[in-house]
Design an enzyme around this catalytic site. Structure first.
Site, PDB file in Angstrom:
ATOM      1  CD  GLN A 156      41.032  33.992  40.796  1.00  0.00           C
ATOM      2  OE1 GLN A 156      39.998  33.414  41.073  1.00  0.00           O
ATOM      3  NE2 GLN A 156      41.065  35.276  40.501  1.00  0.00           N
ATOM      4  CD  GLU A 198      43.011  36.301  34.998  1.00  0.00           C
ATOM      5  OE1 GLU A 198      43.950  37.009  35.403  1.00  0.00           O
ATOM      6  OE2 GLU A 198      41.856  36.393  35.447  1.00  0.00           O
ATOM      7  CG  ASP A 235      42.315  37.754  43.343  1.00  0.00           C
ATOM      8  OD1 ASP A 235      41.767  37.603  44.456  1.00  0.00           O
ATOM      9  OD2 ASP A 235      41.677  37.842  42.276  1.00  0.00           O
ATOM     10  CE  LYS A 328      37.342  41.043  38.583  1.00  0.00           C
ATOM     11  NZ  LYS A 328      37.126  39.783  39.353  1.00  0.00           N
ATOM     12  NE  ARG A 357      35.196  39.172  36.268  1.00  0.00           N
ATOM     13  CZ  ARG A 357      34.114  38.995  37.027  1.00  0.00           C
ATOM     14  NH1 ARG A 357      33.159  39.909  37.003  1.00  0.00           N
ATOM     15  NH2 ARG A 357      33.989  37.958  37.824  1.00  0.00           N
ATOM     16  CB  SER A 358      39.334  34.503  34.317  1.00  0.00           C
ATOM     17  OG  SER A 358      37.996  34.214  34.615  1.00  0.00           O
TER      18      SER A 358
HETATM   19  P1  PGA Z   1      37.241  36.187  37.475  1.00  0.00           P
HETATM   20  O1  PGA Z   1      38.354  36.683  38.491  1.00  0.00           O
HETATM   21  O2  PGA Z   1      37.577  34.771  37.094  1.00  0.00           O
HETATM   22  O3  PGA Z   1      35.958  36.205  38.286  1.00  0.00           O
HETATM   23  O4  PGA Z   1      37.208  37.095  36.319  1.00  0.00           O
HETATM   24  C1  PGA Z   1      39.411  37.463  38.010  1.00  0.00           C
HETATM   25  C2  PGA Z   1      40.190  38.144  39.113  1.00  0.00           C
HETATM   26  O5  PGA Z   1      39.636  38.591  40.116  1.00  0.00           O
HETATM   27  O6  PGA Z   1      41.411  38.235  38.940  1.00  0.00           O
HETATM   28 ZN    ZN Z   2      39.693  38.751  42.357  1.00  0.00          ZN
END
Ligand code: PGA
Ligand code: ZN
Length: 416
Positions: A156, A198, A235, A328, A357-358
């Site tokens: 990711q 992001e 990640d 978070k 978060r994204s």
């Molecule tokens: P998320 O993940 O899409 O659940 O916000 C973000 C991350 O862990 O970088």
């Molecule tokens: Zn993550």
């Protein structure tokens, strides 16, 4: 002492163009209004199954303007713990599903902002009290993948960590150079295809490992030394790859057992200057997380995101899994519970990283948490798009305000 006079919710929009919730808390003395604080709930895409549950934005706003407003009015705004306990009690569920974690986190943070504003100080200062603080070392995404790029690559986040920078400002200068160099490399190959959720480049790679070689190349192209000036953080968000006890790397058409995943990571640790790996295994694969931490925990930071979901209880029962915790606030619902998780990390000897978060907005509260609580690391996505840049820029303002009063920039985290 300032008391909560009013609480208001409204529907606003996040960086993916989806509805989310904003809260405003007004505080004052008697009927005199002193200050208003505001915060917006972010929204995740690769969410852990144990995360606090958010409601749809309209439902969350209704709860803020009804139940929450009625319950919080006249409470002391300085007593964050009492405010958050009231929210938790009012919610009454085990997963925040009655009020909605999005409603709760927006109100909890807005209250903290309002209280700080009533004392005419920024939130980071309110949280730090008399403690000296430093700016956090950033983890900044260069390539976005996984759930943020329609699984174009499996992993990711491919991030840089400016481990040799002398200040937050210098860390961002270097990142700007690397981000530009990475874009130029992709353009040259003919694979520059815009950005993921992001703001990191869309990952048009043939293998997951190719992104690592390209990232090392971009660091070098920027005139920086991989592993000395700048390290790499990943990640994996491996919960997304896990089905029937195995890890599916769709890009490479391979299905791996946990032991094979571990072998792949250990090989990558030898070849690339990786300093941090987040969620290398799935949220329910504790044995794999423990085995990997045993094998590599002395060499690399191993971060639990979906694995800990910002829960102090889950950190306390980690039993040797991971050595760092992602914080978070919307995974758990309130500022007080997020802080409790940070304290649990400290007790356990784990590092912590405050994370966005994204789905984000112009809200910069998390930067204040990272500085004010002295967390040491901050992750907010890439180096483009203003929902991300707003946070990096806020860090610059805080670094400037701290001036010589700041503790040294914590590069010792990754450099001996
Ligand atoms: P998320 O993940 O899409 O659940 O916000 C973000 C991350 O862990 O970088
Ligand atoms: Zn993550």
């Amino acid at each position: 002492m300032a008391r909560i006079l009013d609480v208001k919710g409204r529907r606003v929009w996040d960086s993916r163009g989806r509805a989310t919730v904003e809260a405003e808390v007004t505080v004052g003395r008697g009927t005199t209004r002193l200050a208003t604080g505001r915060a917006i709930a972010p929204v995740g895409a690769s969410t852990g199954s144990r995360e606090a549950k958010s409601l749809d934005a309209s439902g969350a706003v209704r709860n803020i303007n009804g139940l929450i407003r009625d319950a919080l009015r006249s409470l002391s705004a300085s007593d964050q713990k009492a405010v958050d306990e009231r929210l938790i009690e009012l919610d009454g569920s085990s997963d925040k599903s009655r009020l909605g974690a999005n409603a709760m986190v927006a109100v909890s943070l807005a209250c903290a902002h309002a209280d700080a504003a009533s004392e005419k100080i920024p939130l980071w200062k309110r949280l730090a009290g008399n403690a000296r603080v430093a700016l956090p070392v950033p983890q900044i995404q260069i390539f976005g993948g996984g759930a943020h790029a329609r699984a174009r690559v499996d992993i990711q986040d491919y991030m840089v960590v400016p481990i040799g920078a002398g200040s937050f400002a210098e860390a961002l200068e270097w990142t700007a150079q690397i981000y530009a160099a990475a874009g130029a490399r992709l353009a040259k190959k003919g694979t520059l295809q815009g950005v993921a959720d992001e703001g990191g480049y869309w990952p048009a790679f043939k293998t997951n490992e190719e992104a690592l070689t390209e990232l090392v190349g971009a660091i070098a192209d920027a005139g920086l030394e991989p592993g000395v000036d700048v390290g790499i953080a990943l990640d994996v968000a491996a919960t997304q790859l896990y089905r029937s006890g195995r890890y599916h790397l769709a890009l490479e058409n391979r299905t791996l057992a946990a032991a094979d995943m571990q072998a792949m990571y250990l090989r990558w640790l030898e070849r690339y200057p990786i300093v941090s790996i987040e969620d290398p295994f799935a949220e329910n694969d504790a044995p794999a997380m423990q085995a990997f931490t045993k094998a590599a925990g002395d060499k690399v930071q191993i971060v639990g995101d979906d694995f800990f979901v910002t829960s102090a209880d889950r950190v306390r029962s980690a039993n040797g899994a991971c050595n760092a915790v992602l914080l978070k606030p919307n995974q758990i619902g309130t500022l007080t519970e997020t802080f409790a998780c940070r304290e649990a990390a400290k007790e356990t000897g784990y590092r912590a990283i405050v994370s966005a978060r994204s789905g984000e907005t112009e809200d910069v509260s998390i930067v204040h948490l990272a500085v004010g609580w002295g967390v040491g690391q901050l992750k907010v996505g890439s180096f483009s798009r203003s929902e991300r840049m707003a946070k990096w820029n806020e860090g610059l303002r805080i670094e400037e305000a701290l001036g010589a009063k700041a503790l040294p920039f914590p590069r010792k985290l990754f450099k001996k």
